[in-house]
Design a protein around this motif. Structure first.
Motif, PDB file in Angstrom:
ATOM      1  N   ARG A   8       0.775   4.226  -2.962  1.00 50.48           N
ATOM      2  CA  ARG A   8      -0.130   5.096  -2.226  1.00 50.48           C
ATOM      3  C   ARG A   8      -0.690   6.229  -3.090  1.00 50.48           C
ATOM      4  O   ARG A   8      -1.734   6.803  -2.771  1.00 50.48           O
ATOM      5  CB  ARG A   8       0.592   5.680  -1.010  1.00 50.48           C
ATOM      6  CG  ARG A   8       1.803   6.545  -1.351  1.00 50.48           C
ATOM      7  CD  ARG A   8       2.547   6.932  -0.088  1.00 50.48           C
ATOM      8  NE  ARG A   8       3.713   7.774  -0.353  1.00 50.48           N
ATOM      9  CZ  ARG A   8       4.886   7.295  -0.731  1.00 50.48           C
ATOM     10  NH1 ARG A   8       5.043   5.978  -0.882  1.00 50.48           N
ATOM     11  NH2 ARG A   8       5.908   8.116  -0.965  1.00 50.48           N
ATOM     12  N   LYS A  32      -4.612   6.228  -6.465  1.00 49.08           N
ATOM     13  CA  LYS A  32      -5.915   6.157  -5.803  1.00 49.08           C
ATOM     14  C   LYS A  32      -6.961   5.493  -6.685  1.00 49.08           C
ATOM     15  O   LYS A  32      -7.830   4.766  -6.196  1.00 49.08           O
ATOM     16  CB  LYS A  32      -6.353   7.552  -5.397  1.00 49.08           C
ATOM     17  CG  LYS A  32      -5.400   8.228  -4.416  1.00 49.08           C
ATOM     18  CD  LYS A  32      -5.868   9.623  -4.073  1.00 49.08           C
ATOM     19  CE  LYS A  32      -4.893  10.303  -3.098  1.00 49.08           C
ATOM     20  NZ  LYS A  32      -5.325  11.677  -2.765  1.00 49.08           N
ATOM     21  N   LEU A  57       0.829  -1.210   0.000  1.00 50.96           N
ATOM     22  CA  LEU A  57       0.000   0.000   0.000  1.00 50.96           C
ATOM     23  C   LEU A  57       0.864   1.262   0.000  1.00 50.96           C
ATOM     24  O   LEU A  57       0.525   2.264  -0.652  1.00 50.96           O
ATOM     25  CB  LEU A  57      -0.924  -0.004   1.221  1.00 50.96           C
ATOM     26  CG  LEU A  57      -1.975  -1.124   1.260  1.00 50.96           C
ATOM     27  CD1 LEU A  57      -2.783  -1.059   2.550  1.00 50.96           C
ATOM     28  CD2 LEU A  57      -2.905  -1.045   0.056  1.00 50.96           C
ATOM     29  N   HIS A  58       1.980   1.239   0.709  1.00 54.99           N
ATOM     30  CA  HIS A  58       2.857   2.408   0.736  1.00 54.99           C
ATOM     31  C   HIS A  58       3.505   2.650  -0.635  1.00 54.99           C
ATOM     32  O   HIS A  58       3.675   3.794  -1.063  1.00 54.99           O
ATOM     33  CB  HIS A  58       3.939   2.220   1.799  1.00 54.99           C
ATOM     34  CG  HIS A  58       4.891   3.370   1.888  1.00 54.99           C
ATOM     35  ND1 HIS A  58       4.558   4.577   2.477  1.00 54.99           N
ATOM     36  CD2 HIS A  58       6.184   3.513   1.441  1.00 54.99           C
ATOM     37  CE1 HIS A  58       5.590   5.398   2.405  1.00 54.99           C
ATOM     38  NE2 HIS A  58       6.586   4.781   1.782  1.00 54.99           N
TER      39      HIS A  58
END
Length: 422
Positions: A81, A84, A77-78
């Motif tokens: 990030r 979106k 996820l990082h």
């Protein structure tokens, strides 16, 4: 899976005494796994949560800890990030799949031999059971009752929901005559009637009143076993009736007609190949409900061609089907020429088809005892024509006729009538 969700690391421990670092981790309850020696140092895995606790241990034991690789959902996820739309699309896809699991997208019918899937699906649709209905509105017991009530030859019906599939299993009664139309009997009893013009060879009655004997000639529709039993008093008068389901094993002998015609002229289709590959044009398509999306274009300019369609449904596992289909359409060019069968070829083909028909007859529980089928060859065709004498079950269920209750005189009325006559 839990470690992947929480995140974990591959670390390398170097220094004067890495063994003290390992003992300290064990003393503090820090979980380590995958420990291996690597060139005078140690490599191991630990969770992201425990990695935040080892800074003081590293200083105390004089070791140096390096992170070699990172694993797990937090790092994924990082890394992405800023994307979106990707995560929004993934979340939307998960929600869409969940919504699709709330509906029935496939109805699987098993065990039906006499009736096609289309006929049973049409009946189910008349009962508001169809692909696209919500899984929560499926009443399996009601579906089984409706099918048994509509078709009397279904002796067992089971309905169950597996994921997005409605599985219906049926068991047919092979000896139930089609004369009843497959409808459930609404009367209190049933009779057994002849399904063919035949000669009765044997009759063994288990329930009901037999009306025929061995050697009797009967017509189609004649009653063989009556499901109505007469109740009589001491004077031999009928005082009432009792109705039951007539049951008997009745074997008869009868003739059936056979006729099969083949044209002498037939077509031979030849196909083209290039480098051992069949010449064809094809296009891919995706179907969602009644909407079809084509990928490519099928340019079919052939004068003679065969057209094929291959289609598959999107499934996840065995019981999770989605209302999405994909496949391809193909146009295969060919050349067609006319040929003629010889007399011997026609006789061989008709003989094979006749053998196949005899096998189908025997599968129905009939025994062929006499064959009077002959092959006749004509100028443009050939025909196998004649009769077969067979033995087998000849009884089918029909509703019992309900009679009004008889008017029976009591003992006093009979004595008065006797005195008056004297």
């Amino acid at each position: 899976m839990i470690r992947y969700i929480k995140g974990y690391l591959l670390i390398r421990v170097e220094g004067y005494s890495p063994e003290r670092f390992l003992n300290a981790c064990s003393h503090r309850g820090i979980e380590l796994w995958g420990l291996r020696s690597a060139g005078g140092a140690y490599e191991m895995y630990m969770t992201l949560k425990d990695f935040r606790k080892i800074k003081a241990l590293s200083k105390k034991t004089g070791t140096k800890v390096r992170v070699r690789r990172r694993y797990g959902l937090p790092f994924f996820l990082h890394r992405y990030r800023r994307r979106k739309l990707f995560f929004a699309g993934a979340l939307l896809a998960v929600c869409l799949v969940y919504i699709l699991t709330l509906f029935i997208w496939e109805i699987d019918i098993r065990g039906n031999l006499r009736r096609t899937d289309e006929a049973l699906l049409s009946f189910l649709r008349s009962r508001d059971v169809y692909c696209g209905m919500t899984a929560g509105s499926v009443d399996c017991d009601q579906i089984a009752d409706d099918l048994r009530g509509a078709y009397a030859d279904l002796v067992w019906v089971s309905a169950s929901v597996h994921g997005t599939r409605l599985v219906i299993q049926v068991k047919e009664n092979e000896h139930l005559s089609a004369q009843t139309g497959g409808k459930a009997q609404e009367t209190e009893g049933t009779d057994l009637a002849a399904t063919q013009d035949c000669t009765i060879l044997s009759i063994v009655t288990r329930q009901g009143t037999p009306l025929v004997h061995e050697g009797d000639q009967v017509k189609k529709g004649d009653l063989l076993v009556n499901g109505r039993l007469d109740l009589k008093n001491d004077a031999g008068e009928v005082t009432g009736y009792r109705y039951c389901q007539a049951q008997a094993d009745i074997t008869g002998e009868y003739q059936i007609s056979y006729e099969d015609t083949m044209e002498r002229e037939f077509e031979i289709r030849s196909y083209q190949y290039e480098r051992n590959n069949l010449v064809r044009q094809e296009e891919l398509f995706l179907r969602a409900g009644d909407r079809i999306f084509s990928f490519g274009r099928l340019k079919n300019n052939y004068q003679e061609y065969d057209y094929y369609v291959e289609e598959s449904q999107l499934t996840v596992g065995e019981n999770f089907s989605l209302p999405l289909f994909w496949g391809r359409r193909m146009a295969v060019p060919c050349s067609v020429r006319q040929e003629n069968y010889t007399d011997s070829q026609l006789q061989q083909l008709l003989s094979r088809r006749f053998e196949k028909a005899c096998q189908d007859i025997e599968k129905k529980g009939l025994e062929i005892i006499e064959n009077d089928v002959k092959i006749y060859t004509e100028q443009n065709a050939a025909c196998a024509r004649g009769t077969l004498t067979v033995r087998g079950p000849v009884a089918g269920e029909v509703p019992t006729q309900i009679l009004p209750e008889p008017q029976v005189k009591d003992q006093t009325e009979r004595e008065d009538q006797t005195n008056g006559n004297e």
